[in-house]
Design a protein around this motif. Structure first.
Motif, PDB file in Angstrom:
ATOM      1  N   ILE A   2      48.516  12.225   0.310  1.00 27.72           N
ATOM      2  CA  ILE A   2      48.204  11.489   1.526  1.00 27.72           C
ATOM      3  C   ILE A   2      48.405  12.424   2.727  1.00 27.72           C
ATOM      4  CG2 ILE A   2      48.970   9.623   3.056  1.00 27.72           C
ATOM      5  CD1 ILE A   2      47.448   8.606   0.661  1.00 27.72           C
ATOM      6  N   THR A   3      47.472  12.399   3.661  1.00 30.65           N
ATOM      7  CA  THR A   3      47.616  13.179   4.886  1.00 30.65           C
ATOM      8  C   THR A   3      47.761  12.235   6.068  1.00 30.65           C
ATOM      9  OG1 THR A   3      46.276  14.995   4.017  1.00 30.65           O
ATOM     10  CG2 THR A   3      46.585  14.906   6.401  1.00 30.65           C
ATOM     11  N   LEU A   4      48.850  12.409   6.813  1.00 30.45           N
ATOM     12  CA  LEU A   4      49.121  11.593   7.987  1.00 30.45           C
ATOM     13  C   LEU A   4      49.062  12.458   9.234  1.00 30.45           C
ATOM     14  CD1 LEU A   4      52.246   9.564   6.781  1.00 30.45           C
ATOM     15  CD2 LEU A   4      49.846   8.867   6.643  1.00 30.45           C
ATOM     16  N   GLY A   5      48.701  11.825  10.356  1.00 26.31           N
ATOM     17  CA  GLY A   5      48.773  12.488  11.646  1.00 26.31           C
ATOM     18  C   GLY A   5      49.785  11.784  12.518  1.00 26.31           C
ATOM     19  N   ILE A   6      50.482  12.550  13.361  1.00 28.50           N
ATOM     20  CA  ILE A   6      51.420  11.947  14.301  1.00 28.50           C
ATOM     21  C   ILE A   6      51.259  12.618  15.654  1.00 28.50           C
ATOM     22  CG2 ILE A   6      53.301  13.502  13.572  1.00 28.50           C
ATOM     23  CD1 ILE A   6      55.258  11.184  14.257  1.00 28.50           C
ATOM     24  N   GLY A   7      51.289  11.807  16.713  1.00 26.53           N
ATOM     25  CA  GLY A   7      51.163  12.319  18.059  1.00 26.53           C
ATOM     26  C   GLY A   7      52.416  13.060  18.492  1.00 26.53           C
ATOM     27  N   CYS A   8      52.224  14.249  19.047  1.00 25.31           N
ATOM     28  CA  CYS A   8      53.349  15.094  19.440  1.00 25.31           C
ATOM     29  C   CYS A   8      53.174  15.475  20.906  1.00 25.31           C
ATOM     30  CB  CYS A   8      53.393  16.325  18.545  1.00 25.31           C
ATOM     31  SG  CYS A   8      54.833  17.381  18.759  1.00 25.31           S
ATOM     32  N   LYS A  14      61.679  16.245  18.429  1.00 27.15           N
ATOM     33  CA  LYS A  14      61.974  15.003  17.710  1.00 27.15           C
ATOM     34  C   LYS A  14      60.858  14.667  16.720  1.00 27.15           C
ATOM     35  CE  LYS A  14      61.821  11.139  20.114  1.00 27.15           C
ATOM     36  NZ  LYS A  14      62.229  10.030  21.020  1.00 27.15           N
ATOM     37  N   VAL A  15      59.618  14.874  17.137  1.00 25.29           N
ATOM     38  CA  VAL A  15      58.485  14.591  16.266  1.00 25.29           C
ATOM     39  C   VAL A  15      58.462  15.554  15.084  1.00 25.29           C
ATOM     40  CG1 VAL A  15      55.964  14.484  16.116  1.00 25.29           C
ATOM     41  CG2 VAL A  15      57.124  13.630  18.157  1.00 25.29           C
ATOM     42  N   LEU A  16      58.669  16.838  15.341  1.00 22.35           N
ATOM     43  CA  LEU A  16      58.643  17.832  14.275  1.00 22.35           C
ATOM     44  C   LEU A  16      59.763  17.589  13.256  1.00 22.35           C
ATOM     45  CD1 LEU A  16      57.871  21.022  16.374  1.00 22.35           C
ATOM     46  CD2 LEU A  16      56.375  19.971  14.675  1.00 22.35           C
ATOM     47  N   ALA A  17      60.936  17.231  13.743  1.00 23.02           N
ATOM     48  CA  ALA A  17      62.051  16.947  12.836  1.00 23.02           C
ATOM     49  C   ALA A  17      61.723  15.748  11.948  1.00 23.02           C
ATOM     50  CB  ALA A  17      63.321  16.687  13.635  1.00 23.02           C
ATOM     51  N   SER A  18      61.097  14.739  12.525  1.00 22.14           N
ATOM     52  CA  SER A  18      60.714  13.558  11.747  1.00 22.14           C
ATOM     53  C   SER A  18      59.645  13.911  10.719  1.00 22.14           C
ATOM     54  CB  SER A  18      60.189  12.466  12.680  1.00 22.14           C
ATOM     55  OG  SER A  18      61.184  12.034  13.578  1.00 22.14           O
ATOM     56  N   ALA A  19      58.674  14.735  11.126  1.00 22.56           N
ATOM     57  CA  ALA A  19      57.610  15.144  10.208  1.00 22.56           C
ATOM     58  C   ALA A  19      58.177  15.889   9.011  1.00 22.56           C
ATOM     59  CB  ALA A  19      56.589  15.994  10.950  1.00 22.56           C
ATOM     60  N   GLU A  20      59.132  16.779   9.261  1.00 21.97           N
ATOM     61  CA  GLU A  20      59.742  17.540   8.165  1.00 21.97           C
ATOM     62  C   GLU A  20      60.484  16.624   7.191  1.00 21.97           C
ATOM     63  OE1 GLU A  20      59.437  20.557   7.277  1.00 21.97           O
ATOM     64  OE2 GLU A  20      58.594  21.583   9.018  1.00 21.97           O
ATOM     65  N   LYS A  21      61.153  15.610   7.710  1.00 17.95           N
ATOM     66  CA  LYS A  21      61.909  14.694   6.850  1.00 17.95           C
ATOM     67  C   LYS A  21      60.985  13.782   6.039  1.00 17.95           C
ATOM     68  CE  LYS A  21      66.035  14.462   9.799  1.00 17.95           C
ATOM     69  NZ  LYS A  21      66.852  13.603  10.689  1.00 17.95           N
ATOM     70  N   ALA A  22      59.851  13.387   6.644  1.00 14.51           N
ATOM     71  CA  ALA A  22      58.957  12.446   5.970  1.00 14.51           C
ATOM     72  C   ALA A  22      57.982  13.135   5.020  1.00 14.51           C
ATOM     73  CB  ALA A  22      58.173  11.646   7.017  1.00 14.51           C
ATOM     74  N   ALA A  23      57.702  14.406   5.256  1.00 13.06           N
ATOM     75  CA  ALA A  23      56.722  15.124   4.439  1.00 13.06           C
ATOM     76  C   ALA A  23      57.287  15.435   3.055  1.00 13.06           C
ATOM     77  CB  ALA A  23      56.313  16.414   5.139  1.00 13.06           C
ATOM     78  N   SER A  24      56.372  15.548   2.087  1.00 12.47           N
ATOM     79  CA  SER A  24      56.763  15.848   0.713  1.00 12.47           C
ATOM     80  C   SER A  24      55.542  16.377  -0.025  1.00 12.47           C
ATOM     81  CB  SER A  24      57.292  14.584   0.020  1.00 12.47           C
ATOM     82  OG  SER A  24      56.229  13.657  -0.164  1.00 12.47           O
ATOM     83  N   GLU A  25      55.694  16.619  -1.303  1.00 14.62           N
ATOM     84  CA  GLU A  25      54.543  17.085  -2.085  1.00 14.62           C
ATOM     85  C   GLU A  25      53.470  16.005  -2.196  1.00 14.62           C
ATOM     86  OE1 GLU A  25      56.528  16.076  -6.485  1.00 14.62           O
ATOM     87  OE2 GLU A  25      56.157  18.153  -5.847  1.00 14.62           O
ATOM     88  N   ASP A  26      53.821  14.754  -1.855  1.00 14.92           N
ATOM     89  CA  ASP A  26      52.845  13.659  -1.882  1.00 14.92           C
ATOM     90  C   ASP A  26      52.309  13.310  -0.500  1.00 14.92           C
ATOM     91  OD1 ASP A  26      53.144  13.219  -4.683  1.00 14.92           O
ATOM     92  OD2 ASP A  26      55.008  12.141  -4.282  1.00 14.92           O
ATOM     93  N   VAL A  27      52.985  13.760   0.551  1.00 11.37           N
ATOM     94  CA  VAL A  27      52.608  13.381   1.922  1.00 11.37           C
ATOM     95  C   VAL A  27      52.602  14.617   2.810  1.00 11.37           C
ATOM     96  CG1 VAL A  27      53.172  11.987   3.941  1.00 11.37           C
ATOM     97  CG2 VAL A  27      53.609  11.077   1.649  1.00 11.37           C
ATOM     98  N   ARG A  28      51.439  14.959   3.336  1.00 11.83           N
ATOM     99  CA  ARG A  28      51.328  16.044   4.316  1.00 11.83           C
ATOM    100  C   ARG A  28      51.246  15.415   5.705  1.00 11.83           C
ATOM    101  NH1 ARG A  28      50.229  21.238   5.414  1.00 11.83           N
ATOM    102  NH2 ARG A  28      48.617  21.791   6.915  1.00 11.83           N
ATOM    103  N   VAL A  29      51.912  16.010   6.663  1.00 14.89           N
ATOM    104  CA  VAL A  29      51.934  15.481   8.029  1.00 14.89           C
ATOM    105  C   VAL A  29      51.366  16.526   8.990  1.00 14.89           C
ATOM    106  CG1 VAL A  29      53.348  14.532   9.889  1.00 14.89           C
ATOM    107  CG2 VAL A  29      53.969  14.077   7.504  1.00 14.89           C
ATOM    108  N   LEU A  30      50.400  16.109   9.801  1.00  8.89           N
ATOM    109  CA  LEU A  30      49.817  16.965  10.840  1.00  8.89           C
ATOM    110  C   LEU A  30      50.288  16.480  12.200  1.00  8.89           C
ATOM    111  CD1 LEU A  30      46.122  17.215   9.555  1.00  8.89           C
ATOM    112  CD2 LEU A  30      48.003  18.833   9.171  1.00  8.89           C
ATOM    113  N   CYS A  31      50.834  17.391  13.004  1.00 13.24           N
ATOM    114  CA  CYS A  31      51.315  17.049  14.341  1.00 13.24           C
ATOM    115  C   CYS A  31      50.236  17.389  15.369  1.00 13.24           C
ATOM    116  CB  CYS A  31      52.596  17.819  14.651  1.00 13.24           C
ATOM    117  SG  CYS A  31      53.969  17.431  13.536  1.00 13.24           S
ATOM    118  N   TYR A  32      49.774  16.367  16.081  1.00 15.46           N
ATOM    119  CA  TYR A  32      48.720  16.538  17.078  1.00 15.46           C
ATOM    120  C   TYR A  32      49.370  16.718  18.445  1.00 15.46           C
ATOM    121  CZ  TYR A  32      45.208  15.139  13.647  1.00 15.46           C
ATOM    122  OH  TYR A  32      44.379  15.086  12.544  1.00 15.46           O
TER     123      TYR A  32
END
Length: 251
Positions: A2-8, A14-32
């Motif tokens: 799953i690929t998610l985007g989050i507004g940064c 704070k956003v980057l720290a959250s992205a690192e904690k939520a991301a995994s081999e099943d979830v990729r997070v893109l910071c916009y």
């Protein structure tokens, strides 16, 4: 995956720290964001002079499976979301958790939402569907600005009671008067009297009452978009909620 985007926007750390904690081999997070950000194995960066538009355009185009507003400004982001999906208004339903672990979906949570019987009845239907998707009780409580015995004390209170009774009758929900403290123990969906009181309930529980705001999915668009408050301490719950909704959509 799953690929998610989050507004940064503001407070990128704070956003980057959250992205690192939520991301995994099943979830990729893109910071916009407005500027390139640090990347890692499961966290990427998309930079634009209009990150809110880039985030929503990618969601609409199917380039990402879900989006979280993060720290992007609410007005321009939600306005663009409405335009992109061609809806006159957004209907958000927040997943909240009390300090005692009671979880429930709350609506309306936007100050401009849920001001008519029709809007609140529609939120009942959408809230029940969300609750069912997460295996929660879809029993629904409709709140009013007072107890039934308070009718006659003020016209605004009278109207909120009449509206709540009407919504409950139309949808098979239960009018729980003003007793939210009892409603959270029994009901998986709670409908506030209006958007202002709903927003106050959300902010009081999450920012003063040591509760958790898991984010507020927009329920009247086909894409997965989870609204979040810039005042939140982090966005892991909102990213997890978006991931769960996105995975559900792809099944």
């Amino acid at each position: 995956m799953i690929t998610l985007g989050i507004g940064c926007g503001a407070d990128a750390g704070k956003v980057l720290a959250s992205a690192e904690k939520a991301a995994s081999e099943d979830v990729r997070v893109l910071c916009y964001s407005y500027l390139p950000q640090n990347e890692s194995a499961y966290v990427g960066s998309i930079f634009s002079d209009r990150p809110h538009a880039a985030l929503i355009d990618d969601l609409c185009a199917g380039k990402i499976d879900g989006a979280v507003r993060g720290t992007l400004p609410a007005n321009e982001t939600l306005r663009y979301l409405k335009t992109a999906y061609g809806v006159p208004r957004l209907e958000r339903i927040a997943l909240l958790e009390t300090v005692h672990g009671d979880r429930f979906f709350l609506a309306p949570v936007g100050v401009d939402e849920g001001w008519s019987v029709e809007e609140k009845a529609d939120l009942v239907v959408r809230g029940r569907k969300l609750a069912q998707r997460f295996g929660m009780s879809d029993n629904t409580a409709v709140l009013s600005g007072g107890r039934t015995g308070d009718i006659g004390r003020h016209p605004v209170v009278d109207r909120s009671i009449r509206d709540a009774i009407q919504v409950a009758e139309q949808t098979g929900a239960v009018h729980c008067e003003i007793l939210i403290e009892d409603a959270v123990k029994e009901f998986g969906v709670i409908i506030a009297p209006d958007g202002i009181s709903g927003n106050l309930i959300f902010r009081t529980l999450t920012f003063l009452g040591a509760g958790i705001g898991h984010g507020a999915p927009v329920t009247n668009i086909p894409g997965v978009f989870v609204d979040s408050s810039r005042a939140s301490s982090g966005y892991v719950p909102a990213l997890n909620l978006a991931a769960a909704l996105a995975k559900n959509n792809t099944r």
